[in-house]
Design an enzyme around this catalytic site. Structure first.
Site, PDB file in Angstrom:
ATOM      1  N   ASP A 100      -2.399  -9.113  -0.567  1.00  0.00           N
ATOM      2  CA  ASP A 100      -2.407  -8.027   0.397  1.00  0.00           C
ATOM      3  C   ASP A 100      -2.582  -6.707  -0.366  1.00  0.00           C
ATOM      4  O   ASP A 100      -2.397  -6.662  -1.583  1.00  0.00           O
ATOM      5  CB  ASP A 100      -1.081  -8.050   1.164  1.00  0.00           C
ATOM      6  CG  ASP A 100      -0.904  -6.869   2.085  1.00  0.00           C
ATOM      7  OD1 ASP A 100      -1.813  -6.603   2.883  1.00  0.00           O
ATOM      8  OD2 ASP A 100       0.146  -6.205   1.999  1.00  0.00           O
TER       9      ASP A 100
ATOM     10  N   ASP B 261       4.032  -7.880   1.521  1.00  0.00           N
ATOM     11  CA  ASP B 261       5.236  -7.051   1.650  1.00  0.00           C
ATOM     12  C   ASP B 261       5.791  -7.011   3.062  1.00  0.00           C
ATOM     13  O   ASP B 261       6.945  -6.633   3.257  1.00  0.00           O
ATOM     14  CB  ASP B 261       4.925  -5.613   1.233  1.00  0.00           C
ATOM     15  CG  ASP B 261       4.070  -4.906   2.273  1.00  0.00           C
ATOM     16  OD1 ASP B 261       4.521  -3.891   2.840  1.00  0.00           O
ATOM     17  OD2 ASP B 261       2.950  -5.376   2.536  1.00  0.00           O
TER      18      ASP B 261
ATOM     19  N   THR C 276      -6.668  -7.895   3.398  1.00  0.00           N
ATOM     20  CA  THR C 276      -6.018  -6.701   3.916  1.00  0.00           C
ATOM     21  C   THR C 276      -6.368  -6.445   5.374  1.00  0.00           C
ATOM     22  O   THR C 276      -7.452  -6.801   5.832  1.00  0.00           O
ATOM     23  CB  THR C 276      -6.415  -5.464   3.077  1.00  0.00           C
ATOM     24  OG1 THR C 276      -5.839  -4.285   3.648  1.00  0.00           O
ATOM     25  CG2 THR C 276      -7.930  -5.299   2.997  1.00  0.00           C
TER      26      THR C 276
ATOM     27  N   ASP D 294      -1.760  -2.862   1.107  1.00  0.00           N
ATOM     28  CA  ASP D 294      -0.742  -1.846   1.368  1.00  0.00           C
ATOM     29  C   ASP D 294       0.665  -2.417   1.217  1.00  0.00           C
ATOM     30  O   ASP D 294       1.012  -3.413   1.853  1.00  0.00           O
ATOM     31  CB  ASP D 294      -0.917  -1.271   2.773  1.00  0.00           C
ATOM     32  CG  ASP D 294      -2.186  -0.454   2.897  1.00  0.00           C
ATOM     33  OD1 ASP D 294      -2.323   0.526   2.146  1.00  0.00           O
ATOM     34  OD2 ASP D 294      -3.036  -0.793   3.730  1.00  0.00           O
TER      35      ASP D 294
END
Length: 221
Positions: A17, A169, A112, A19
């Site tokens: 990923d 995250d 993403t 961000d």
């Protein structure tokens, strides 16, 4: 689970990923989404609980469930332009550049919810190399937590999903990795709430190397 000793994972591919995982863009995400919340009379704190990891139109659908999706898509296009124009405070997650450098020549991909323009700009702002394979918002029909992006990356790399390790995250991203049948390394405090297979503070705790059979061996401190 927090790591107290080195954990070793072996994978055929790593799916990363952006961000919150490679790039810390929290400052601009907060600015843009809190402005959006104000425009729509929503509580900014509640909005911020939803938006991480998803494409913007998918977040809007959760937050404004009665609004037509075509309005969400139009609003999301404006939001993406706003975010792409704002790189103030966008920095590397510690260890990201080193990890990406160690993956040169090994199977890996960026997966993403950002589009091509935003992901290219943020990776550049953080001084990070773009992986050759990038699955962006334009690449999929469904946003995380749908597993489509991770499954597409695995297919393009020619790797069985069960042999991929995802780095994420957010709750939406961790759910997408799990739904794809992949192991998940959670990065940072947001990830810990969602019980990833392994949790790290940042990417300085992750070291990757090529195994003799061409697999990727991860040492996680």
């Amino acid at each position: 689970m927090p790591m107290t000793a080195t954990t070793v994972l072996t994978a055929r591919a790593l799916l990363l990923d952006m961000d919150g995982t490679l790039v810390n863009s929290d400052a601009v995400v907060e600015r843009c989404w809190r402005r959006w919340a104000d425009r729509h009379g929503l509580d900014g704190d509640e909005v911020m609980k939803v938006v991480h990891g998803r494409q913007g139109h998918a977040s809007m659908a959760v937050l404004l469930p009665d609004r037509p999706m075509e309005q969400n898509h139009a609003d999301n296009a404006r939001m993406l332009a706003e975010e792409t124009a704002d790189m103030d405070g966008v920095v590397e997650i510690p260890g990201a550049a080193t990890l990406l450098a160690s993956l040169t020549g090994l199977p890996h991909a960026l997966v993403t919810s950002a589009d091509v323009a935003l992901s290219t700009a943020r990776m550049a702002a953080a001084g990070l190399r773009l992986p050759d394979l990038r699955i962006t918002a334009e690449s999929v029909g469904a946003s995380k937590p749908d597993p489509e992006g991770f499954l597409k990356a695995a297919a393009e790399l020619g790797v069985d999903p069960a042999e991929c390790v995802v780095f994420e995250d957010s709750g939406a991203g961790i759910a997408a990795g799990r739904a794809a049948g992949m192991r998940v390394v959670g990065v940072g405090p947001r990830a810990g709430v969602h019980r990833p297979d392994v949790l790290v503070r940042d990417l300085t705790q992750v070291h990757a190397e090529a195994a003799p059979d061409g697999a990727v061996r991860l040492h996680i401190d």
